[in-house]
Motif scaffolding. Sequence first.
Motif: not given
Length: 144
Positions: A14-15, A51-54, A57-58, A98-100
């Motif tokens: 959903a995110l 803003l939504l991306l931040d 992803m968090e 952070r993803i890596v």
Amino acid sequence: GYFHEDVRQGVQAALQKLLMVSFEAHTAPLRAQAAAAGQDASAILHPTTALLLDEVMEELIGTMQHDDDKETVAQACEAIALLSKPLGAQALSKVMVRIVEALKMLLEGGAPCQAEDEEADEEGGEEDDDEEDHDQVLIDAVAD
């Protein structure tokens, strides 16, 4: 997080979809205008999408690092993979390290969702086939 893994799995998808709606509604038109004007559009990100991306992803990275359910973590990995192409590297640059790190932890088998494997290996049991299926789902998602 919520106690039931099926709900947590659904949240990851959903995110991803929520962020894609914002991207399509806000950022894609801006990128199309810039591209039509001969500009590099890959760096353009509407403030609402940013803003939504931040926030998204968090949540996704936090799931990868802390959730104890392999399928939920696999869903988070898949969501990031699906978002990476349309958003582009520049949009994800803030969180790429952070993803890596989260992917490295998963590939090395050090994530909380992989901790039960060590316990199960010591005990043995009938759930080995199910565990192997979950392992494959997780590794496939990490690889994507």
